[in-house]
Design a protein around this motif. Structure first.
Motif, PDB file in Angstrom:
ATOM      1  N   ALA A  19       0.837  -1.201   0.000  1.00  0.00           N
ATOM      2  CA  ALA A  19       0.000   0.000   0.000  1.00  0.00           C
ATOM      3  C   ALA A  19       0.871   1.250   0.000  1.00  0.00           C
ATOM      4  CB  ALA A  19      -0.930  -0.002   1.207  1.00  0.00           C
ATOM      5  N   ALA A  20       1.966   1.228   0.746  1.00  0.00           N
ATOM      6  CA  ALA A  20       2.883   2.372   0.795  1.00  0.00           C
ATOM      7  C   ALA A  20       3.544   2.599  -0.559  1.00  0.00           C
ATOM      8  CB  ALA A  20       3.952   2.151   1.865  1.00  0.00           C
ATOM      9  N   LEU A  21       4.014   1.536  -1.184  1.00  0.00           N
ATOM     10  CA  LEU A  21       4.656   1.656  -2.491  1.00  0.00           C
ATOM     11  C   LEU A  21       3.656   2.124  -3.552  1.00  0.00           C
ATOM     12  CD1 LEU A  21       6.880  -1.544  -2.456  1.00  0.00           C
ATOM     13  CD2 LEU A  21       7.659   0.823  -2.280  1.00  0.00           C
ATOM     14  N   ALA A  22       2.436   1.590  -3.499  1.00  0.00           N
ATOM     15  CA  ALA A  22       1.410   1.987  -4.472  1.00  0.00           C
ATOM     16  C   ALA A  22       1.055   3.458  -4.317  1.00  0.00           C
ATOM     17  CB  ALA A  22       0.174   1.121  -4.295  1.00  0.00           C
ATOM     18  N   ALA A  23       0.897   3.918  -3.078  1.00  0.00           N
ATOM     19  CA  ALA A  23       0.560   5.328  -2.844  1.00  0.00           C
ATOM     20  C   ALA A  23       1.703   6.238  -3.268  1.00  0.00           C
ATOM     21  CB  ALA A  23       0.226   5.545  -1.372  1.00  0.00           C
ATOM     22  N   ARG A  24       2.930   5.844  -2.985  1.00  0.00           N
ATOM     23  CA  ARG A  24       4.093   6.674  -3.305  1.00  0.00           C
ATOM     24  C   ARG A  24       4.268   6.847  -4.801  1.00  0.00           C
ATOM     25  NH1 ARG A  24       7.211   9.603  -5.057  1.00  0.00           N
ATOM     26  NH2 ARG A  24       9.346   9.992  -4.441  1.00  0.00           N
ATOM     27  N   LYS A  29      -2.717  -0.796  -5.774  1.00  0.00           N
ATOM     28  CA  LYS A  29      -2.236  -1.687  -4.715  1.00  0.00           C
ATOM     29  C   LYS A  29      -2.251  -3.132  -5.203  1.00  0.00           C
ATOM     30  CE  LYS A  29      -4.742   0.789  -1.382  1.00  0.00           C
ATOM     31  NZ  LYS A  29      -5.620   0.740  -0.207  1.00  0.00           N
ATOM     32  N   THR A  30      -3.273  -3.475  -5.968  1.00  0.00           N
ATOM     33  CA  THR A  30      -3.391  -4.835  -6.486  1.00  0.00           C
ATOM     34  C   THR A  30      -2.222  -5.180  -7.396  1.00  0.00           C
ATOM     35  OG1 THR A  30      -5.791  -4.642  -6.376  1.00  0.00           O
ATOM     36  CG2 THR A  30      -4.905  -6.418  -7.726  1.00  0.00           C
ATOM     37  N   LEU A  31      -1.816  -4.240  -8.233  1.00  0.00           N
ATOM     38  CA  LEU A  31      -0.680  -4.468  -9.127  1.00  0.00           C
ATOM     39  C   LEU A  31       0.604  -4.684  -8.331  1.00  0.00           C
ATOM     40  CD1 LEU A  31       0.610  -4.588 -11.929  1.00  0.00           C
ATOM     41  CD2 LEU A  31       0.805  -2.093 -11.841  1.00  0.00           C
ATOM     42  N   VAL A  32       0.823  -3.870  -7.320  1.00  0.00           N
ATOM     43  CA  VAL A  32       2.032  -4.012  -6.494  1.00  0.00           C
ATOM     44  C   VAL A  32       2.012  -5.358  -5.774  1.00  0.00           C
ATOM     45  CG1 VAL A  32       3.349  -3.046  -4.576  1.00  0.00           C
ATOM     46  CG2 VAL A  32       2.263  -1.516  -6.217  1.00  0.00           C
ATOM     47  N   ARG A  33       0.866  -5.740  -5.232  1.00  0.00           N
ATOM     48  CA  ARG A  33       0.757  -7.037  -4.540  1.00  0.00           C
ATOM     49  C   ARG A  33       1.016  -8.189  -5.493  1.00  0.00           C
ATOM     50  NH1 ARG A  33      -4.375  -4.599  -1.562  1.00  0.00           N
ATOM     51  NH2 ARG A  33      -3.287  -3.713   0.231  1.00  0.00           N
ATOM     52  N   LEU A  34       0.466  -8.092  -6.700  1.00  0.00           N
ATOM     53  CA  LEU A  34       0.681  -9.128  -7.704  1.00  0.00           C
ATOM     54  C   LEU A  34       2.162  -9.243  -8.070  1.00  0.00           C
ATOM     55  CD1 LEU A  34      -0.550 -11.194  -9.678  1.00  0.00           C
ATOM     56  CD2 LEU A  34      -0.824  -9.319 -11.298  1.00  0.00           C
ATOM     57  N   ILE A  38       4.587 -12.551  -7.689  1.00  0.00           N
ATOM     58  CA  ILE A  38       5.391 -13.085  -8.795  1.00  0.00           C
ATOM     59  C   ILE A  38       6.867 -13.077  -8.443  1.00  0.00           C
ATOM     60  CG2 ILE A  38       6.117 -12.649 -11.183  1.00  0.00           C
ATOM     61  CD1 ILE A  38       3.221 -11.625 -11.671  1.00  0.00           C
ATOM     62  N   PHE A  39       7.330 -11.957  -7.866  1.00  0.00           N
ATOM     63  CA  PHE A  39       8.733 -11.860  -7.469  1.00  0.00           C
ATOM     64  C   PHE A  39       9.066 -12.895  -6.405  1.00  0.00           C
ATOM     65  CE2 PHE A  39      12.157  -9.361  -5.158  1.00  0.00           C
ATOM     66  CZ  PHE A  39      13.144  -9.658  -6.084  1.00  0.00           C
ATOM     67  N   GLY A  40       8.124 -13.174  -5.525  1.00  0.00           N
ATOM     68  CA  GLY A  40       8.325 -14.184  -4.494  1.00  0.00           C
ATOM     69  C   GLY A  40       8.446 -15.583  -5.051  1.00  0.00           C
ATOM     70  N   LEU A  41       7.725 -15.841  -6.137  1.00  0.00           N
ATOM     71  CA  LEU A  41       7.780 -17.166  -6.751  1.00  0.00           C
ATOM     72  C   LEU A  41       9.069 -17.399  -7.526  1.00  0.00           C
ATOM     73  CD1 LEU A  41       4.110 -17.469  -8.067  1.00  0.00           C
ATOM     74  CD2 LEU A  41       5.120 -18.636  -6.090  1.00  0.00           C
ATOM     75  N   VAL A  42       9.637 -16.342  -8.093  1.00  0.00           N
ATOM     76  CA  VAL A  42      10.821 -16.515  -8.935  1.00  0.00           C
ATOM     77  C   VAL A  42      12.088 -15.919  -8.327  1.00  0.00           C
ATOM     78  CG1 VAL A  42       9.490 -16.588 -11.066  1.00  0.00           C
ATOM     79  CG2 VAL A  42      10.353 -14.417 -10.249  1.00  0.00           C
ATOM     80  N   GLY A  43      11.959 -15.214  -7.222  1.00  0.00           N
ATOM     81  CA  GLY A  43      13.131 -14.556  -6.644  1.00  0.00           C
ATOM     82  C   GLY A  43      13.068 -14.517  -5.137  1.00  0.00           C
ATOM     83  N   ALA A  44      13.334 -13.358  -4.608  1.00  0.00           N
ATOM     84  CA  ALA A  44      13.409 -13.182  -3.161  1.00  0.00           C
ATOM     85  C   ALA A  44      12.401 -12.138  -2.700  1.00  0.00           C
ATOM     86  CB  ALA A  44      14.823 -12.792  -2.770  1.00  0.00           C
ATOM     87  N   GLY A  45      11.165 -12.265  -3.152  1.00  0.00           N
ATOM     88  CA  GLY A  45      10.126 -11.303  -2.811  1.00  0.00           C
ATOM     89  C   GLY A  45       9.845 -11.230  -1.329  1.00  0.00           C
ATOM     90  N   GLU A  46       9.892 -12.370  -0.648  1.00  0.00           N
ATOM     91  CA  GLU A  46       9.635 -12.387   0.792  1.00  0.00           C
ATOM     92  C   GLU A  46      10.701 -11.609   1.552  1.00  0.00           C
ATOM     93  OE1 GLU A  46      10.021 -15.201  -1.028  1.00  0.00           O
ATOM     94  OE2 GLU A  46       7.980 -15.993  -1.166  1.00  0.00           O
TER      95      GLU A  46
END
Length: 60
Positions: A19-24, A29-34, A38-46
């Motif tokens: 939410a912070a990144l989307a507002a900034r 927010k949905t796009l940022v969460r998505l 995706i980044f978590g599945l292929v990289g180090a999103g967590e």
């Protein structure tokens, strides 16, 4: 577009990082969460999410 990067108290799902990144940057927010999922599945999103959770201050 917001001038600061702060985690909101309302409108958040877990910690408010997406939410912070989307507002900034003025995007959905949905796009940022998505993108984090995706980044978590292929990289180090967590790890990125946890680091941002610690670094981005909470709004007052």
């Amino acid at each position: 577009m917001a001038s600061q990067l702060v985690r909101p108290r309302n409108g958040k799902v877990i910690a408010g990082v997406c939410a912070a990144l989307a507002a900034r940057f003025g995007i959905s927010k949905t796009l940022v969460r998505l993108l984090f999922v995706i980044f978590g599945l292929v990289g180090a999103g967590e790890i990125a999410y946890i680091i941002l959770w610690i670094v981005i201050p909470k709004s007052y």
